[in-house]
Design a protein around this motif. Sequence first.
Motif, PDB file in Angstrom:
ATOM      1  N   ALA A 137       0.806  -1.222   0.000  1.00  0.00           N
ATOM      2  CA  ALA A 137       0.000   0.000   0.000  1.00  0.00           C
ATOM      3  C   ALA A 137       0.838   1.270   0.000  1.00  0.00           C
ATOM      4  N   MET A 138       2.004   1.251   0.668  1.00  0.00           N
ATOM      5  CA  MET A 138       2.860   2.441   0.731  1.00  0.00           C
ATOM      6  C   MET A 138       4.187   2.225   0.003  1.00  0.00           C
ATOM      7  N   ALA A 139       4.247   1.239  -0.856  1.00  0.00           N
ATOM      8  CA  ALA A 139       5.489   0.945  -1.576  1.00  0.00           C
ATOM      9  C   ALA A 139       5.649   1.928  -2.728  1.00  0.00           C
ATOM     10  N   PHE A 140       6.148   3.116  -2.410  1.00  0.00           N
ATOM     11  CA  PHE A 140       6.269   4.206  -3.374  1.00  0.00           C
ATOM     12  C   PHE A 140       7.712   4.671  -3.478  1.00  0.00           C
ATOM     13  N   HIS A 141       8.091   5.128  -4.667  1.00  0.00           N
ATOM     14  CA  HIS A 141       9.304   5.914  -4.810  1.00  0.00           C
ATOM     15  C   HIS A 141       9.113   7.205  -4.027  1.00  0.00           C
ATOM     16  N   TRP A 142      10.218   7.783  -3.526  1.00  0.00           N
ATOM     17  CA  TRP A 142      10.068   8.961  -2.668  1.00  0.00           C
ATOM     18  C   TRP A 142       9.391  10.118  -3.386  1.00  0.00           C
ATOM     19  N   THR A 143       9.537  10.208  -4.712  1.00  0.00           N
ATOM     20  CA  THR A 143       8.879  11.299  -5.440  1.00  0.00           C
ATOM     21  C   THR A 143       7.364  11.120  -5.432  1.00  0.00           C
ATOM     22  N   GLU A 144       6.902   9.882  -5.528  1.00  0.00           N
ATOM     23  CA  GLU A 144       5.464   9.637  -5.425  1.00  0.00           C
ATOM     24  C   GLU A 144       4.984   9.877  -4.001  1.00  0.00           C
ATOM     25  N   SER A 145       5.785   9.466  -3.031  1.00  0.00           N
ATOM     26  CA  SER A 145       5.410   9.698  -1.638  1.00  0.00           C
ATOM     27  C   SER A 145       5.184  11.177  -1.358  1.00  0.00           C
ATOM     28  N   LEU A 146       5.990  12.036  -1.983  1.00  0.00           N
ATOM     29  CA  LEU A 146       5.820  13.481  -1.779  1.00  0.00           C
ATOM     30  C   LEU A 146       4.436  13.957  -2.187  1.00  0.00           C
ATOM     31  N   THR A 147       3.914  13.428  -3.298  1.00  0.00           N
ATOM     32  CA  THR A 147       2.580  13.857  -3.731  1.00  0.00           C
ATOM     33  C   THR A 147       1.522  13.440  -2.725  1.00  0.00           C
ATOM     34  N   GLY A 148       1.682  12.257  -2.138  1.00  0.00           N
ATOM     35  CA  GLY A 148       0.721  11.792  -1.146  1.00  0.00           C
ATOM     36  C   GLY A 148       0.865  12.483   0.189  1.00  0.00           C
ATOM     37  N   ALA A 149       2.085  12.941   0.493  1.00  0.00           N
ATOM     38  CA  ALA A 149       2.342  13.557   1.788  1.00  0.00           C
ATOM     39  C   ALA A 149       1.839  14.993   1.879  1.00  0.00           C
TER      40      ALA A 149
END
Length: 241
Positions: A137-149
């Motif tokens: 569910a949270m297995a994201f590249h850090w750039t994708e994580s930024l959009t969700g954060a």
Amino acid sequence: MLSALIASAAAMVAIVGVRYLLVSGAFALATARVRPGLYNGLKPQIRREIAWSLSAAVVYGVPAGIIAWGWQERGWTRIYAEWDAMPLWWLPVSLFLYLFAHDTWFYWTHRLMHRPRWFKVMHAVHHASRPPTAWAAMAFHWTESLTGALVIPVLVFLLPVHVSVLSLVLTIMTVMGVTNHMGWEMFPRALVHSRLGNWLITASHHQRHHEEYKCNYGLYFRFWDHLCGTDRGLSRRWQQP
């Protein structure tokens, strides 16, 4: 002040990481019991999912920790703790507005990340899980994580929200993120195939996104998928306990 900010950010990173491990672990255990063998041969993939997810916990946790400090120490945000600070009818309304706003942001950024250049940089990590598991569910590249954060921290500055409603939003976000990636449908067929189910996203709907990529982009609701013609319904291979 700096040490307090660092401590708050570190605490929130730990909370997000532990919450991920507990929730994903619980549903992975449920999968082993309800669908034994479903994740056979996926141990290397699951290790990658956990590693990427814990890195995402850092990206999610740092801004959340800073905002939590600002709320408690400086009165930042429109989070409130008093039950009489807003009318009681605002509690369910704010819950829906937060979920809908988050779903809207997710849908459009998700579609953007499926464009070839964006996909390669940002979203390929998530789709490397074939098939996804409860750990993905949270297995994201850090750039994708930024959009969700970004989305929830922005919303708390714009829309009043009771701290309990905000906690519920985060719980729904976590649970739905995990259950939508399990590879089997935990909700009863009567709901999934109902008129209400036609507007909600569950594992059988999101599984089709991981099978075909160019459809079913939403997180909670199918509103934008229906409106934009990107809803292709449920996975042909969905399973129900």
